[in-house]
Design an enzyme around this catalytic site. Structure first.
Site, PDB file in Angstrom:
ATOM      1  N   LYS A 169       0.846  -1.191   0.000  1.00 22.79           N
ATOM      2  CA  LYS A 169       0.000   0.000   0.000  1.00 22.79           C
ATOM      3  C   LYS A 169       0.883   1.243   0.000  1.00 22.79           C
ATOM      4  O   LYS A 169       1.903   1.274   0.696  1.00 22.79           O
ATOM      5  CB  LYS A 169      -0.869  -0.011   1.266  1.00 22.79           C
ATOM      6  CG  LYS A 169      -1.929  -1.088   1.266  1.00 22.79           C
ATOM      7  CD  LYS A 169      -3.011  -0.743   0.273  1.00 22.79           C
ATOM      8  CE  LYS A 169      -4.310  -1.420   0.616  1.00 22.79           C
ATOM      9  NZ  LYS A 169      -5.366  -1.018  -0.323  1.00 22.79           N
ATOM     10  N   LYS A 269     -14.028  -7.347  -6.573  1.00 21.55           N
ATOM     11  CA  LYS A 269     -14.568  -7.616  -5.233  1.00 21.55           C
ATOM     12  C   LYS A 269     -16.084  -7.636  -5.391  1.00 21.55           C
ATOM     13  O   LYS A 269     -16.661  -6.613  -5.789  1.00 21.55           O
ATOM     14  CB  LYS A 269     -14.177  -6.509  -4.254  1.00 21.55           C
ATOM     15  CG  LYS A 269     -12.691  -6.243  -4.162  1.00 21.55           C
ATOM     16  CD  LYS A 269     -12.399  -5.073  -3.228  1.00 21.55           C
ATOM     17  CE  LYS A 269     -10.910  -4.765  -3.224  1.00 21.55           C
ATOM     18  NZ  LYS A 269     -10.564  -3.625  -2.365  1.00 21.55           N
TER      19      LYS A 269
HETATM   20  O1  OSB Z   1      -7.751  -1.140  -1.833  1.00 20.97           O
HETATM   21  O2  OSB Z   1      -7.707  -3.257  -2.093  1.00 20.97           O
HETATM   22  C1  OSB Z   1      -7.919  -2.285  -1.386  1.00 20.97           C
HETATM   23  C2  OSB Z   1      -8.635  -3.367   2.209  1.00 20.97           C
HETATM   24  C3  OSB Z   1      -9.718  -2.575   2.473  1.00 20.97           C
HETATM   25  C4  OSB Z   1     -10.193  -1.716   1.523  1.00 20.97           C
HETATM   26  C5  OSB Z   1      -9.561  -1.610   0.296  1.00 20.97           C
HETATM   27  C6  OSB Z   1      -8.469  -2.424   0.000  1.00 20.97           C
HETATM   28  C7  OSB Z   1      -7.985  -3.294   0.991  1.00 20.97           C
HETATM   29  C8  OSB Z   1      -6.813  -4.137   0.826  1.00 20.97           C
HETATM   30  C9  OSB Z   1      -6.666  -5.330   1.742  1.00 20.97           C
HETATM   31  O3  OSB Z   1      -5.918  -3.876   0.059  1.00 20.97           O
HETATM   32  C10 OSB Z   1      -7.112  -6.617   1.121  1.00 20.97           C
HETATM   33  C11 OSB Z   1      -7.370  -7.681   2.159  1.00 20.97           C
HETATM   34  O4  OSB Z   1      -6.400  -8.335   2.589  1.00 20.97           O
HETATM   35  O5  OSB Z   1      -8.517  -7.882   2.571  1.00 20.97           O
HETATM   36 MG    MG Z   2      -7.256  -1.428  -3.853  1.00 20.46          MG
END
Ligand code: OSB
Ligand code: MG
Length: 374
Positions: A169, A269
């Site tokens: 990130k 997702k």
């Molecule tokens: O941007 O993919 C994303 C978690 C929460 C909201 C957005 C994101 C994420 C993650 C974590 O990157 C993914 C996970 O391990 O659940």
């Molecule tokens: Mg993302």
């Protein structure tokens, strides 16, 4: 299939470690569990994946619960559903509110899969004529770290645990430069970078440098959440694949992104696009368009994680998903089962439906929740 009961249960899970992104630090995860009971006696569960604040997505736990109570439930009352897709038809006139729809839809898919005596994965697979994998290749999404040495060590640990792909990130352009050096330390590993919209077109030169790294698969959501045009301008200049996450809330959004050339990959997702029915449509469309596709995560609890694993088990994804082992996320989870990482993979539950069981404490709490269908 007719529902006789629908109940909501707001819960809060404590993350083992705070998760840092460009939207801030998350240390607890509010979720709402959905319990649906059909007239035939089958129980289905869903999980509402909206966050507390409207920073990653517009919906919040509160707005989504309100939409479920005042919009979705009245449309379901007294209705007979022949297949899960009927839920999408009944709620098609509700604009947006994807997480709210996906939460209720999840419980309905769970019931239908059980009724067909199939795991959710097998049942989902039937709609696109594929058989699920029994073991799912997974990656890990690592929260941002200002300290190079700390992040280097965390990456080392994740690789040692067996994760097949690391997502870092980013919170700003400085961390983008740090990422270049980090990736050079692990030439054998596979990486993704997720900016959660914190970069701008001005970072084109740095992004070009990243494009030269052979161990980088893609950069996720570099630019503003609603800006498909600037993503297209950036993608045109960049040999590195742009992957969209926040930008994609529907099949139409994928079509717009393809028409503009805004990306070469999609992070899928189900909760972000309104559920599995839309997710399956997106899978088919991405296959036709030869867009890379992989399965993301939203720090799900055990119910949502089981649902995401079912989707990720379909042999249609190009990269390991953001679906880490149970022990990585929460002090105590919602379900009795644990998802364990072995050889970089997680085993798919084999029971019918979601294939997991809610902990007794939550089943007890559900008993005290009113039936919103009556
Ligand atoms: O941007 O993919 C994303 C978690 C929460 C909201 C957005 C994101 C994420 C993650 C974590 O990157 C993914 C996970 O391990 O659940
Ligand atoms: Mg993302």
């Amino acid at each position: 299939m007719k529902l006789s009961r629908l109940a909501l249960l707001p819960v809060k899970l404590q993350l083992k470690q705070p998760f840092a992104t460009s939207h801030g630090n998350t240390s607890s995860r509010p979720l709402t569990l959905i319990e649906a009971v059909a007239e035939n006696g089958l129980h289905g569960y869903g999980e509402l994946e909206a966050f507390a604040e409207p920073t990653y997505l517009a919906e919040t736990q509160l707005t989504a619960r309100w939409i479920i109570q005042t919009q979705i439930i009245p449309r379901l009352r007294g209705k007979n559903l022949w297949q899960p897709q009927d839920f999408s038809m009944l709620t098609a006139d509700i604009q947006g509110n994807q997480a709210a729809k996906a939460a209720v839809e999840m419980a309905i898919w769970d019931i239908f899969a059980q009724q067909h005596q199939l795991s959710l994965a097998e049942y989902l697979g039937q709609f696109i004529s594929v058989k699920p994998r029994t073991e799912i290749a997974v990656g890990i999404s690592l929260g941002a770290q200002a300290e190079f040495a700390v992040q280097q060590q965390i990456i080392q640990q994740a690789l040692a645990a067996g994760y097949q792909r690391i997502k870092l990130k980013l919170r700003n352009a400085t961390e983008l430069m740090q990422a270049i050096k980090l990736l050079q330390k692990f030439p054998q590993a596979k990486f993704m970078l997720d900016a959660n919209s914190c970069l701008s077109y001005q970072q084109l030169p740095q992004l070009q440098k990243l494009a030269a790294l052979p161990n980088l698969l893609l950069v996720e959501q570099p630019l503003r959440t609603t800006d498909l045009v600037e993503h297209a301008q950036l993608q045109q200049k960049l040999s590195l694949a742009i992957c969209l996450d926040e930008n994609i809330l529907s099949l139409d959004d994928v079509k717009t992104a393809v028409a503009l050339g805004s990306c070469r990959a999609i992070n899928l997702k189900a909760s972000r696009v309104g559920g599995f029915t839309v997710a399956l449509q997106i899978i088919k469309y991405c296959q036709q368009q030869q867009l890379k596709l992989w399965c993301g995560g939203m720090l799900e609890g055990g119910i949502g994680r089981a649902a995401s694993l079912a989707l990720a088990s379909l042999p249609v994804f190009d990269y390991p998903g953001d679906l880490s082992a149970s022990e990585r996320y929460y002090q105590t989870d919602l379900i009795n089962e644990r998802f364990i990482l072995k050889n970089g993979q997680i085993k798919l539950p084999q029971q019918t439906g979601l294939g997991v069981s809610l902990q007794a404490e939550y089943i007890k709490k559900f008993a005290d929740q009113p039936n919103l269908l009556v």
